[in-house]
Write a protein that holds these residues in place. Structure first.
Motif, PDB file in Angstrom:
ATOM      1  N   HIS A  86       0.835  -1.209   0.000  1.00 38.05           N
ATOM      2  CA  HIS A  86       0.000   0.000   0.000  1.00 38.05           C
ATOM      3  C   HIS A  86       0.863   1.249   0.000  1.00 38.05           C
ATOM      4  CE1 HIS A  86      -2.046   3.134   2.590  1.00 38.05           C
ATOM      5  NE2 HIS A  86      -2.849   3.081   1.547  1.00 38.05           N
ATOM      6  N   GLU A  87       1.907   1.262   0.820  1.00 39.29           N
ATOM      7  CA  GLU A  87       2.804   2.423   0.866  1.00 39.29           C
ATOM      8  C   GLU A  87       3.536   2.602  -0.457  1.00 39.29           C
ATOM      9  OE1 GLU A  87       3.034   4.672   3.218  1.00 39.29           O
ATOM     10  OE2 GLU A  87       1.476   3.638   4.360  1.00 39.29           O
ATOM     11  N   LEU A  88       3.978   1.502  -1.056  1.00 37.95           N
ATOM     12  CA  LEU A  88       4.693   1.584  -2.332  1.00 37.95           C
ATOM     13  C   LEU A  88       3.815   2.149  -3.442  1.00 37.95           C
ATOM     14  CD1 LEU A  88       6.603  -1.824  -2.240  1.00 37.95           C
ATOM     15  CD2 LEU A  88       7.620   0.471  -2.107  1.00 37.95           C
ATOM     16  N   LEU A  89       2.506   1.936  -3.315  1.00 38.69           N
ATOM     17  CA  LEU A  89       1.579   2.447  -4.321  1.00 38.69           C
ATOM     18  C   LEU A  89       1.154   3.880  -4.032  1.00 38.69           C
ATOM     19  CD1 LEU A  89      -0.671  -0.723  -4.745  1.00 38.69           C
ATOM     20  CD2 LEU A  89       1.038   0.143  -6.340  1.00 38.69           C
ATOM     21  N   GLY A  90       1.823   4.510  -3.074  1.00 38.30           N
ATOM     22  CA  GLY A  90       1.505   5.904  -2.754  1.00 38.30           C
ATOM     23  C   GLY A  90       0.468   6.019  -1.678  1.00 38.30           C
ATOM     24  N   GLY A  91       0.490   5.083  -0.704  1.00 35.92           N
ATOM     25  CA  GLY A  91      -0.493   5.069   0.370  1.00 35.92           C
ATOM     26  C   GLY A  91      -0.625   6.408   1.061  1.00 35.92           C
ATOM     27  N   VAL A 100      -7.990  -1.536  -4.587  1.00 36.64           N
ATOM     28  CA  VAL A 100      -6.799  -1.921  -3.834  1.00 36.64           C
ATOM     29  C   VAL A 100      -6.932  -1.489  -2.375  1.00 36.64           C
ATOM     30  CG1 VAL A 100      -4.332  -1.445  -3.538  1.00 36.64           C
ATOM     31  CG2 VAL A 100      -5.247  -1.989  -5.802  1.00 36.64           C
ATOM     32  N   LEU A 101      -7.401  -0.277  -2.139  1.00 39.34           N
ATOM     33  CA  LEU A 101      -7.599   0.193  -0.761  1.00 39.34           C
ATOM     34  C   LEU A 101      -8.574  -0.710  -0.016  1.00 39.34           C
ATOM     35  CD1 LEU A 101      -7.847   4.062  -1.302  1.00 39.34           C
ATOM     36  CD2 LEU A 101      -5.997   2.830  -0.153  1.00 39.34           C
ATOM     37  N   VAL A 104      -6.855  -4.043   0.850  1.00 39.77           N
ATOM     38  CA  VAL A 104      -5.919  -3.916   1.971  1.00 39.77           C
ATOM     39  C   VAL A 104      -6.693  -3.797   3.281  1.00 39.77           C
ATOM     40  CG1 VAL A 104      -4.073  -2.552   3.013  1.00 39.77           C
ATOM     41  CG2 VAL A 104      -4.149  -2.838   0.533  1.00 39.77           C
ATOM     42  N   LEU A 105      -7.720  -2.959   3.295  1.00 40.16           N
ATOM     43  CA  LEU A 105      -8.495  -2.760   4.522  1.00 40.16           C
ATOM     44  C   LEU A 105      -9.213  -4.037   4.936  1.00 40.16           C
ATOM     45  CD1 LEU A 105      -9.583  -0.984   6.761  1.00 40.16           C
ATOM     46  CD2 LEU A 105     -11.358  -0.177   5.179  1.00 40.16           C
ATOM     47  N   GLN A 106      -9.865  -4.698   3.972  1.00 39.30           N
ATOM     48  CA  GLN A 106     -10.583  -5.928   4.297  1.00 39.30           C
ATOM     49  C   GLN A 106      -9.633  -6.995   4.825  1.00 39.30           C
ATOM     50  OE1 GLN A 106     -14.351  -6.641   3.538  1.00 39.30           O
ATOM     51  NE2 GLN A 106     -13.528  -7.663   5.349  1.00 39.30           N
ATOM     52  N   GLY A 107      -8.488  -7.150   4.154  1.00 40.99           N
ATOM     53  CA  GLY A 107      -7.517  -8.142   4.603  1.00 40.99           C
ATOM     54  C   GLY A 107      -6.978  -7.827   5.980  1.00 40.99           C
ATOM     55  N   LEU A 108      -6.723  -6.555   6.236  1.00 41.17           N
ATOM     56  CA  LEU A 108      -6.188  -6.140   7.532  1.00 41.17           C
ATOM     57  C   LEU A 108      -7.210  -6.383   8.640  1.00 41.17           C
ATOM     58  CD1 LEU A 108      -3.760  -4.848   8.909  1.00 41.17           C
ATOM     59  CD2 LEU A 108      -4.784  -2.613   8.481  1.00 41.17           C
ATOM     60  N   LEU A 109      -8.466  -6.051   8.388  1.00 41.76           N
ATOM     61  CA  LEU A 109      -9.508  -6.226   9.401  1.00 41.76           C
ATOM     62  C   LEU A 109      -9.772  -7.699   9.689  1.00 41.76           C
ATOM     63  CD1 LEU A 109     -12.015  -3.463   8.223  1.00 41.76           C
ATOM     64  CD2 LEU A 109     -10.574  -3.416  10.273  1.00 41.76           C
ATOM     65  N   ALA A 123      -6.837   4.466   9.666  1.00 39.07           N
ATOM     66  CA  ALA A 123      -6.252   5.400   8.688  1.00 39.07           C
ATOM     67  C   ALA A 123      -6.607   4.956   7.274  1.00 39.07           C
ATOM     68  CB  ALA A 123      -4.740   5.469   8.863  1.00 39.07           C
ATOM     69  N   LEU A 124      -6.535   3.648   7.023  1.00 39.54           N
ATOM     70  CA  LEU A 124      -6.931   3.110   5.719  1.00 39.54           C
ATOM     71  C   LEU A 124      -8.417   3.342   5.465  1.00 39.54           C
ATOM     72  CD1 LEU A 124      -5.011  -0.273   5.529  1.00 39.54           C
ATOM     73  CD2 LEU A 124      -5.083   1.434   3.712  1.00 39.54           C
ATOM     74  N   TYR A 125      -9.207   3.142   6.493  1.00 39.61           N
ATOM     75  CA  TYR A 125     -10.658   3.358   6.372  1.00 39.61           C
ATOM     76  C   TYR A 125     -10.938   4.792   5.920  1.00 39.61           C
ATOM     77  CZ  TYR A 125     -15.582   3.652   7.686  1.00 39.61           C
ATOM     78  OH  TYR A 125     -16.942   3.859   7.662  1.00 39.61           O
ATOM     79  N   ASN A 126     -10.296   5.742   6.554  1.00 43.55           N
ATOM     80  CA  ASN A 126     -10.530   7.144   6.209  1.00 43.55           C
ATOM     81  C   ASN A 126     -10.007   7.475   4.812  1.00 43.55           C
ATOM     82  OD1 ASN A 126     -11.836   7.835   8.626  1.00 43.55           O
ATOM     83  ND2 ASN A 126      -9.890   8.133   9.679  1.00 43.55           N
TER      84      ASN A 126
END
Length: 286
Positions: A86-91, A100-101, A104-109, A123-126
């Motif tokens: 996510h950071e590499l893609l300009g998070g 993609v967002l 990442v959020l679904q996988g993290l949760l 932070a990802l949610y927002n």
């Protein structure tokens, strides 16, 4: 680990070789091919390194490849690596797509480290909320419910309340309403735990107006805590709602409300409780 370092060295060497004598378009195609191969062969560290190289070469990696990589990373319980992608893609700077967002959020949760990474999750949610301003993403109800639950587990009550407010303002489907009801019930319990009793009462009042009261046990717990803290009128609101919904009223609940009202100097109201809401009029329990 040595094996991971070797994979990264191989990726760097392959990318450098691919770039030699190639036009920018040919270089981009080569990087995309290498990324697909790394993902297909489950060489995840190498795939992450190729994503980095894509960024350095100003090459946008295919969304499908990135989504496949994220899926593989979360399946392997590597949420930190997924956050790195996510950071590499300009998070945080609008570089990642809504899809993609959301991935990442679904996988993290859903990961085992969700509670530990709750600050990153919100932070990802927002970020996703800002990227999908029109609310077109179909998975919002599930993401909202999971985000609120994760925040509560991490004792981030205000963030959980913010997610709930967003959900209430934007979601109107039947499926979303069902999840909203469960979120609100959990938030009432969270507010009680944090001793934010007036906020808990406010959420209860919203539930009553929506015609979606929590279960009797949850309301009984809220009523007891309100009485214990001297919020007699608010406890009476809960008692009335339980009676109107034909929920069981015990002698204990009625007595607690009467005592709270008496301590607050509301003698007539306490008397009305004894005559209107006694278990004999709303039977069940003692």
């Amino acid at each position: 680990p040595p094996a991971a370092a070797s994979h990264l060295q191989q990726a760097a060497a392959a990318a450098a070789a691919a770039a030699a004598g190639l036009t920018p378009d040919e270089h981009a195609a080569s990087l995309r091919r290498l990324l697909d191969e790394a993902v297909e062969q489950a060489r995840l560290e190498q795939a992450v390194e190729i994503v980095r190289q894509c960024g350095a070469a100003a090459v946008a990696p295919p969304e499908a490849s990135v989504l496949a990589l994220l899926h593989a990373l979360f399946a392997a319980e590597r949420p930190q690596h997924a956050l790195g992608v996510h950071e590499l893609l300009g998070g945080g700077g609008g570089g990642a797509s809504v899809a993609v967002l959301a991935a990442v959020l679904q996988g993290l949760l859903n990961s085992k480290e969700a509670t530990k990474l709750a600050v990153r999750a919100i932070a990802l949610y927002n970020e996703l909320r800002e990227a999908d301003a029109d609310g077109a993403l179909s998975s919002w109800p599930e993401l909202m419910a999971a985000a609120s639950s994760t925040c509560l587990k991490a004792d981030m009550l205000q963030d959980a309340l913010d997610v709930y407010t967003h959900a209430r303002a934007t979601q109107s489907s039947a499926a979303a309403f069902s999840k909203l009801k469960r979120m609100r019930t959990a938030l009432i319990a969270g507010c009680v735990k944090a001793q934010q009793l007036l906020k808990a009462h406010e959420l209860f009042d919203e539930a009553r107006q929506d015609g979606a009261l929590p279960a009797a046990a949850a309301l009984g717990s809220l009523l007891e805590v309100l009485c214990g803290r001297g919020y007699g009128p608010q406890a009476l609101d809960v008692l009335r709602a339980m009676a109107e919904a034909a929920m069981p009223l015990t002698s204990r609940l009625c007595c607690l409300v009467m005592l709270a009202l008496l301590r607050g100097g509301k003698l007539l109201v306490a008397y009305e409780v004894s005559t209107q809401y006694s278990p004999s009029k709303h039977p069940v329990g003692a």
